[in-house]
Design a protein around this motif. Structure first.
Motif, short mmCIF file in Angstrom:
data_model
loop_
_atom_site.label_atom_id
_atom_site.label_comp_id
_atom_site.label_asym_id
_atom_site.label_seq_id
_atom_site.Cartn_x
_atom_site.Cartn_y
_atom_site.Cartn_z
N LEU A 119 42.88 30.87 34.00
CA LEU A 119 43.62 30.33 35.13
C LEU A 119 42.99 30.72 36.46
O LEU A 119 42.56 31.86 36.64
CB LEU A 119 45.07 30.84 35.09
CG LEU A 119 45.84 30.53 33.81
CD1 LEU A 119 47.26 31.10 33.89
CD2 LEU A 119 45.88 29.04 33.54
N GLY A 141 42.71 31.81 40.32
CA GLY A 141 43.46 32.72 41.17
C GLY A 141 43.02 32.66 42.61
O GLY A 141 43.18 33.61 43.36
N ASP A 153 40.09 37.87 42.34
CA ASP A 153 40.93 37.74 41.15
C ASP A 153 40.36 36.72 40.17
O ASP A 153 40.29 36.96 38.96
CB ASP A 153 42.36 37.33 41.53
CG ASP A 153 43.17 38.51 42.05
OD1 ASP A 153 42.72 39.66 41.94
OD2 ASP A 153 44.28 38.26 42.58
N THR A 154 39.95 35.57 40.70
CA THR A 154 39.40 34.52 39.83
C THR A 154 38.12 35.00 39.17
O THR A 154 37.90 34.75 37.97
CB THR A 154 39.12 33.24 40.64
OG1 THR A 154 40.33 32.82 41.28
CG2 THR A 154 38.62 32.13 39.74
N ARG A 184 38.78 37.16 36.20
CA ARG A 184 39.23 36.38 35.05
C ARG A 184 38.07 35.64 34.40
O ARG A 184 37.97 35.58 33.16
CB ARG A 184 40.30 35.38 35.50
CG ARG A 184 41.52 36.01 36.13
CD ARG A 184 42.47 34.97 36.70
NE ARG A 184 43.51 35.59 37.52
CZ ARG A 184 44.51 34.93 38.07
NH1 ARG A 184 44.62 33.62 37.91
NH2 ARG A 184 45.41 35.57 38.80
N THR A 236 51.41 27.51 38.55
CA THR A 236 51.21 27.94 37.16
C THR A 236 51.88 26.97 36.20
O THR A 236 51.37 26.72 35.11
CB THR A 236 51.76 29.36 36.97
OG1 THR A 236 51.17 30.24 37.92
CG2 THR A 236 51.45 29.89 35.58
N SER A 252 44.24 35.87 32.25
CA SER A 252 44.63 36.04 33.65
C SER A 252 44.92 37.52 33.86
O SER A 252 44.82 38.33 32.93
CB SER A 252 45.87 35.20 33.98
OG SER A 252 46.09 35.18 35.39
N GLN A 253 45.28 37.88 35.11
CA GLN A 253 45.67 39.26 35.36
C GLN A 253 46.92 39.59 34.55
O GLN A 253 47.77 38.73 34.29
CB GLN A 253 45.97 39.46 36.85
CG GLN A 253 44.84 40.08 37.64
CD GLN A 253 43.73 39.08 37.93
OE1 GLN A 253 43.91 37.89 37.74
NE2 GLN A 253 42.59 39.56 38.40
N HIS A 305 50.17 38.51 35.99
CA HIS A 305 50.41 37.07 36.03
C HIS A 305 50.85 36.52 34.67
O HIS A 305 51.63 35.58 34.59
CB HIS A 305 49.14 36.36 36.48
CG HIS A 305 49.31 34.89 36.69
ND1 HIS A 305 48.31 33.99 36.41
CD2 HIS A 305 50.36 34.15 37.13
CE1 HIS A 305 48.74 32.77 36.68
NE2 HIS A 305 49.98 32.84 37.12
#
Length: 267
Positions: free
Chosen positions: A90, A92, A108-109, A112, A166, A189-190, A193
């Motif tokens: 996903l 981010g 963040d992305t 991931r 989401t 994902s994190q 999340h």
């Protein structure tokens, strides 16, 4: 570039502005200063509370505590990933990167993507990247796909770039996956999340293996965990934002259920 925000995205942004730091702390300080005009003791208490909250939200201890309340899923084994049909990662966020002359994934992305690439290389499962452009401009998914190919040598099979939330990630990704006969996924994902994302994907009829990454941990201990830092502020903000997001979805679902009940009674 001026972005045209959809109603849902605008609501998310407003909720984040008013209920998350730093604005919520600033508003609390202003409330305390206003109260001090007529109730000096109560106003001083409110100001002190706001300052204490500002300090606490900038400490590693608070960052770990808030995020662990959301990090509910255990780490995955590669043998588990091999039993699923695809790896879904996903988005981010993205950001302009002048040094590259293009958009690049946010921190963040990128975290991931790195983990998704690792799982893909060691499991042989195909990858789906999911992320639209809620704030306008280039969608996140093409940025993610470009990074996977150029930095990690992994070519995504599916690129879902129409999602703003989401919920959209789950709905639109499920359509692509089911069209190719995929019914089980590893969802990357994190950790904070996934607590909200996993149920949304399961509601689309997919069997989901959560694959958390970016778990909030700090070296050291003792007094070091109580010294404020910019990183801790960012990570407490992310956790609080997730709780606000979960509250928003809960209220929305409750409101939708109430409207359905009223419609049913009228009919």
């Amino acid at each position: 570039m001026n972005a045209t925000l959809g109603p849902g995205v605008l609501v998310h942004q407003l909720l984040g502005a008013f209920f998350l730091p730093p604005l919520n702390v600033i508003l609390l300080v202003l409330l305390g200063l206003w109260l001090r005009r007529r109730h000096p003791r109560a106003g001083s208490v409110v100001v002190a509370l706001a300052l204490g909250l500002s300090y606490a939200l900038a400490t590693p201890q608070m960052a770990m505590w808030l995020n662990r309340s959301l990090e509910r899923f255990p780490l995955v084994a590669l043998s588990q990933v091999r039993e699923t049909g695809a790896i879904v990662v996903l988005g981010g966020g993205k950001k302009p990167a002048p040094e590259y002359g293009r958009n690049e994934p946010s921190a963040d992305t990128l975290m991931r993507l790195r983990y998704a690439a690792y799982l893909a290389r060691h499991s042989g499962r195909p990858v789906l990247v999911s992320g639209g452009a809620p704030l306008g401009g280039e969608a996140e998914a093409p940025v993610m796909a470009r990074t996977l190919v150029s930095d990690y040598g992994v070519q995504p099979r599916w690129v879902e770039q129409g999602s703003d939330t989401t919920f959209d990630n789950a709905r639109l990704s499920a359509q692509l996956l089911k069209a190719d006969g995929v019914r089980s996924i590893t969802l990357v994902s994190q950790g904070w999340h996934l607590a909200r994302a996993v149920p949304l994907f399961e509601e689309q009829g997919l069997k989901v293996l959560p694959a958390p990454t970016g778990l909030v941990r700090y070296d050291g201990g003792g007094v070091m965990w109580y010294l404020p830092s910019g990183r801790a502020m960012q990570e407490t903000h992310a956790a609080l934002r997730e709780w606000v997001g979960r509250l928003y979805y809960a209220v929305r679902e409750r409101g939708t259920a109430l409207l359905r009940s009223v419609s049913h009674l009228k009919s």
